[in-house]
Design an enzyme around this catalytic site. Structure first.
Site, PDB file in Angstrom:
ATOM      1  N   ASP A  42       0.491  -1.432   0.216  1.00  9.22           N
ATOM      2  CA  ASP A  42       0.149  -0.289  -0.077  1.00  9.22           C
ATOM      3  C   ASP A  42       1.163   1.642  -0.210  1.00  9.22           C
ATOM      4  O   ASP A  42       1.917   1.520   0.753  1.00  9.22           O
ATOM      5  CB  ASP A  42      -1.416  -0.574   1.619  1.00  9.22           C
ATOM      6  CG  ASP A  42      -2.031   1.623   1.162  1.00  9.22           C
ATOM      7  OD1 ASP A  42      -3.127   0.309   0.573  1.00  9.22           O
ATOM      8  OD2 ASP A  42      -1.693   1.859   0.714  1.00  9.22           O
ATOM      9  N   ASP A  68       4.263   2.306  -4.244  1.00  8.48           N
ATOM     10  CA  ASP A  68       3.478   2.726  -4.832  1.00  8.48           C
ATOM     11  C   ASP A  68       3.193   2.246  -6.234  1.00  8.48           C
ATOM     12  O   ASP A  68       4.349   2.067  -6.665  1.00  8.48           O
ATOM     13  CB  ASP A  68       4.115   4.070  -5.793  1.00  8.48           C
ATOM     14  CG  ASP A  68       2.774   5.142  -6.379  1.00  8.48           C
ATOM     15  OD1 ASP A  68       2.311   4.329  -6.199  1.00  8.48           O
ATOM     16  OD2 ASP A  68       3.306   6.904  -6.284  1.00  8.48           O
ATOM     17  N   ASN A  95      -6.060  -5.146  -6.016  1.00  5.95           N
ATOM     18  CA  ASN A  95      -7.565  -4.388  -5.236  1.00  5.95           C
ATOM     19  C   ASN A  95      -7.563  -2.725  -5.104  1.00  5.95           C
ATOM     20  O   ASN A  95      -8.738  -1.915  -5.550  1.00  5.95           O
ATOM     21  CB  ASN A  95      -7.761  -4.596  -4.112  1.00  5.95           C
ATOM     22  CG  ASN A  95      -7.995  -4.107  -2.970  1.00  5.95           C
ATOM     23  OD1 ASN A  95      -9.510  -3.626  -3.059  1.00  5.95           O
ATOM     24  ND2 ASN A  95      -7.359  -2.992  -2.580  1.00  5.95           N
ATOM     25  N   TYR A 160     -11.779   6.506 -14.987  1.00  8.41           N
ATOM     26  CA  TYR A 160     -12.083   5.549 -13.871  1.00  8.41           C
ATOM     27  C   TYR A 160     -13.048   4.275 -14.691  1.00  8.41           C
ATOM     28  O   TYR A 160     -12.304   3.191 -14.322  1.00  8.41           O
ATOM     29  CB  TYR A 160     -12.445   5.880 -12.651  1.00  8.41           C
ATOM     30  CG  TYR A 160     -12.511   4.723 -11.359  1.00  8.41           C
ATOM     31  CD1 TYR A 160     -11.099   4.625 -10.621  1.00  8.41           C
ATOM     32  CD2 TYR A 160     -13.730   4.225 -11.209  1.00  8.41           C
ATOM     33  CE1 TYR A 160     -11.798   3.439  -9.484  1.00  8.41           C
ATOM     34  CE2 TYR A 160     -14.219   3.419 -10.273  1.00  8.41           C
ATOM     35  CZ  TYR A 160     -13.584   3.232  -9.601  1.00  8.41           C
ATOM     36  OH  TYR A 160     -13.671   2.333  -8.684  1.00  8.41           O
ATOM     37  N   LYS A 164     -11.473   0.704 -15.777  1.00  6.20           N
ATOM     38  CA  LYS A 164     -12.522  -0.677 -15.125  1.00  6.20           C
ATOM     39  C   LYS A 164     -13.203  -1.402 -15.879  1.00  6.20           C
ATOM     40  O   LYS A 164     -13.652  -2.468 -15.617  1.00  6.20           O
ATOM     41  CB  LYS A 164     -13.537   0.279 -13.386  1.00  6.20           C
ATOM     42  CG  LYS A 164     -12.665   0.212 -12.630  1.00  6.20           C
ATOM     43  CD  LYS A 164     -12.384  -0.506 -11.571  1.00  6.20           C
ATOM     44  CE  LYS A 164     -11.361  -0.100 -10.369  1.00  6.20           C
ATOM     45  NZ  LYS A 164     -10.970  -1.125  -9.610  1.00  6.20           N
ATOM     46  N   VAL A 193     -19.481   0.061  -1.659  1.00  4.44           N
ATOM     47  CA  VAL A 193     -19.134  -0.557  -0.291  1.00  4.44           C
ATOM     48  C   VAL A 193     -19.318   0.268   0.950  1.00  4.44           C
ATOM     49  O   VAL A 193     -18.185   1.152  -0.133  1.00  4.44           O
ATOM     50  CB  VAL A 193     -18.004  -1.556  -0.688  1.00  4.44           C
ATOM     51  CG1 VAL A 193     -18.183  -1.878   0.465  1.00  4.44           C
ATOM     52  CG2 VAL A 193     -18.128  -2.590  -1.857  1.00  4.44           C
ATOM     53  N   THR A 195     -17.199   2.205   2.348  1.00  8.34           N
ATOM     54  CA  THR A 195     -16.041   1.731   2.837  1.00  8.34           C
ATOM     55  C   THR A 195     -15.504   3.457   3.838  1.00  8.34           C
ATOM     56  O   THR A 195     -16.176   4.460   2.876  1.00  8.34           O
ATOM     57  CB  THR A 195     -14.730   1.900   1.758  1.00  8.34           C
ATOM     58  OG1 THR A 195     -15.097   2.539   1.282  1.00  8.34           O
ATOM     59  CG2 THR A 195     -15.038   0.365   1.106  1.00  8.34           C
TER      60      THR A 195
HETATM   61  N1  LIG Z   1     -15.577   1.014  -2.349  1.00 11.27           N
HETATM   62  C1  LIG Z   1     -16.970   0.391  -3.328  1.00 11.27           C
HETATM   63  O1  LIG Z   1     -17.949   1.380  -3.212  1.00 11.27           O
HETATM   64  C2  LIG Z   1     -16.384  -0.168  -4.605  1.00 11.27           C
HETATM   65  C3  LIG Z   1     -17.198   0.614  -6.012  1.00 11.27           C
HETATM   66  C4  LIG Z   1     -16.820  -0.575  -7.195  1.00 11.27           C
HETATM   67  C5  LIG Z   1     -15.215  -1.157  -7.123  1.00 11.27           C
HETATM   68  N2  LIG Z   1     -14.170  -0.650  -6.088  1.00 11.27           N
HETATM   69  C6  LIG Z   1     -13.298  -1.091  -5.809  1.00 11.27           C
HETATM   70  O2  LIG Z   1     -12.631  -1.858  -4.961  1.00 11.27           O
HETATM   71  C7  LIG Z   1     -10.909  -1.664  -5.258  1.00 11.27           C
HETATM   72  C8  LIG Z   1     -10.977  -1.226  -3.884  1.00 11.27           C
HETATM   73  O3  LIG Z   1     -11.872  -0.166  -3.375  1.00 11.27           O
HETATM   74  P1  LIG Z   1     -12.041   0.875  -1.773  1.00 11.27           P
HETATM   75  O4  LIG Z   1     -13.453   1.571  -1.887  1.00 11.27           O
HETATM   76  O5  LIG Z   1     -11.728  -0.331  -0.628  1.00 11.27           O
HETATM   77  O6  LIG Z   1     -10.677   1.428  -2.495  1.00 11.27           O
HETATM   78  P2  LIG Z   1      -9.915   2.842  -0.827  1.00 11.27           P
HETATM   79  O7  LIG Z   1      -9.488   3.914  -1.637  1.00 11.27           O
HETATM   80  O8  LIG Z   1     -10.814   2.688   0.346  1.00 11.27           O
HETATM   81  O9  LIG Z   1      -8.860   1.888  -0.642  1.00 11.27           O
HETATM   82  C9  LIG Z   1      -7.904   1.465  -2.077  1.00 11.27           C
HETATM   83  C10 LIG Z   1      -6.327   0.971  -1.072  1.00 11.27           C
HETATM   84  O10 LIG Z   1      -5.613   1.366  -2.036  1.00 11.27           O
HETATM   85  C11 LIG Z   1      -4.380   2.060  -2.532  1.00 11.27           C
HETATM   86  N3  LIG Z   1      -3.500   2.784  -2.916  1.00 11.27           N
HETATM   87  C12 LIG Z   1      -4.084   4.198  -3.311  1.00 11.27           C
HETATM   88  N4  LIG Z   1      -3.468   4.129  -4.406  1.00 11.27           N
HETATM   89  C13 LIG Z   1      -2.892   3.202  -4.594  1.00 11.27           C
HETATM   90  C14 LIG Z   1      -0.902   3.811  -5.029  1.00 11.27           C
HETATM   91  N5  LIG Z   1      -0.674   5.138  -5.878  1.00 11.27           N
HETATM   92  N6  LIG Z   1      -0.443   2.430  -4.793  1.00 11.27           N
HETATM   93  C15 LIG Z   1      -0.653   1.768  -3.648  1.00 11.27           C
HETATM   94  N7  LIG Z   1      -1.254   1.345  -3.127  1.00 11.27           N
HETATM   95  C16 LIG Z   1      -2.396   2.744  -2.960  1.00 11.27           C
HETATM   96  C17 LIG Z   1      -5.174   3.119  -1.160  1.00 11.27           C
HETATM   97  O11 LIG Z   1      -4.138   3.624  -0.165  1.00 11.27           O
HETATM   98  C18 LIG Z   1      -6.003   2.385  -0.147  1.00 11.27           C
HETATM   99  O12 LIG Z   1      -5.291   1.338   0.949  1.00 11.27           O
HETATM  100  C19 LIG Z   1     -10.950  -1.053  -5.504  1.00 11.27           C
HETATM  101  O13 LIG Z   1     -10.292  -1.827  -7.012  1.00 11.27           O
HETATM  102  C20 LIG Z   1     -12.502  -0.096  -6.239  1.00 11.27           C
HETATM  103  O14 LIG Z   1     -11.924   0.527  -7.550  1.00 11.27           O
HETATM  104  C21 LIG Z   1     -14.785  -0.637  -5.112  1.00 11.27           C
END
Ligand SMILES: NC(=O)c1ccc[n+]([C@@H]2O[C@H](COP(=O)([O-])OP(=O)(O)OC[C@H]3O[C@@H](n4cnc5c(N)ncnc54)[C@H](O)[C@@H]3O)[C@@H](O)[C@H]2O)c1
Length: 252
Positions: A42, A68, A95, A160, A164, A193, A195
């Site tokens: 992360d 990163d 993820n 985005y 996706k 979700v 979060t």
């Molecule tokens: N939360 C939702 O409602 C939702 C809906 C559809 C899809 N998703 C997908 O699920 C996955 C997780 O989503 P989330 O809501 O937990 O996202 P989030 O933004 O809460 O968490 C993403 C994580 O990735 C890390 N990250 C971001 N950029 C980074 C980088 N350059 N290098 C390393 N780490 C990095 C962040 O620090 C974070 O811990 C993603 O692929 C997102 O597109 C989420």
């Protein structure tokens, strides 16, 4: 709620990107609580360290390296270190992502490239980096996180959503490329979700609108997505590949 226990996940070597918060955090916790050996990257160090502290009681404590994932060369190098730490890799959960909003007008060529790097490119190169270890292990499971967003056609998310959408094509292509190595590749498509980061985008009224558009009542939690990831990594899903698995409460 009584959740499943998967004996096949005990000791399984799992790499997760973006495991420090949100859905990734729940995925790291879910695998660790099944007895899997988890390593994650992360960009955020504090929440990642906090997660490690919180999971100090599991049989195999998770391992974290700051990385990163948009720096492909460094990410490949760090995956090598994670594989060395785990002694192999059976499961990759792609993820990490970033869903910053962007208007059509403000997208420049540089911004386009940066969004594709954080939302798409790393998924392919992470897969490429783990495949030799999966082949050596006789198989594996790669799970790519997609999104319901482009299926709905939401506003202010052009790049985005483009990334996706491509992930679903990536999944089908990799599943074909790697299937004879017994490596399965699937996409999880989350709905909305709850979060911490999502709470930044949605007011209580907007959340109520989402629930009204779902078939089911209630808000999807990160652990609900992690539950699907567990299934897709376990032997129970051994003939599941090249497909999308939705966890969206029927949001249309
Ligand atoms: N939360 C939702 O409602 C939702 C809906 C559809 C899809 N998703 C997908 O699920 C996955 C997780 O989503 P989330 O809501 O937990 O996202 P989030 O933004 O809460 O968490 C993403 C994580 O990735 C890390 N990250 C971001 N950029 C980074 C980088 N350059 N290098 C390393 N780490 C990095 C962040 O620090 C974070 O811990 C993603 O692929 C997102 O597109 C989420």
């Amino acid at each position: 709620m009584h959740s499943a226990i998967y004996p096949s996940l005990v000791g399984r070597k799992v790499i997760v990107s973006g495991g420090g918060s949100g859905i990734g955090e729940a995925v790291v916790e879910a695998f660790a609580r099944q007895g899997a050996a988890v390593a994650f990257v992360d960009i955020q160090e504090d929440p990642s360290a906090e997660l490690i502290r919180r999971l100090a009681d599991v049989d195999i404590p998770p391992h974290f390296i700051r990385c990163d994932i948009t720096d492909c060369a460094d990410y490949g190098h760090k995956i090598g270190k994670l594989i060395a730490h785990l002694g192999g890799c059976d499961v990759l959960i792609n993820n990490a992502a970033n869903d910053d909003r962007h208007s059509f007008e403000e997208v420049t060529p540089a911004y386009w490239d940066e969004r594709i790097a954080v939302n798409l490119k790393h998924q392919f190169f992470a897969a490429k980096a783990v495949v030799p270890a999966m082949r050596a292990a006789g198989g594996g499971s790669i799970v790519n996180l997609g999104s319901i967003s482009w299926h709905l056609g939401l506003k202010d998310l052009v790049v985005y959503q483009t990334a996706k959408a491509a992930i679903e094509g990536l999944t089908r292509s990799l599943a074909r490329e790697l299937g004879r190595d017994n490596i399965r590749v699937n996409t999880i498509i989350p709905g909305n979700v709850q979060t911490p980061r999502q709470m930044k985008w949605y007011s209580p009224e907007a959340e109520a609108e989402i629930v009204a558009a779902q078939c089911l009542d209630g808000r999807i939690q990160p652990a609900d997505i992690a539950a699907m990831a567990l299934f897709l990594a376990a032997d129970d899903s051994r003939f599941c590949t090249a497909h999308n698995y939705w966890v969206d409460a029927g949001w249309r």
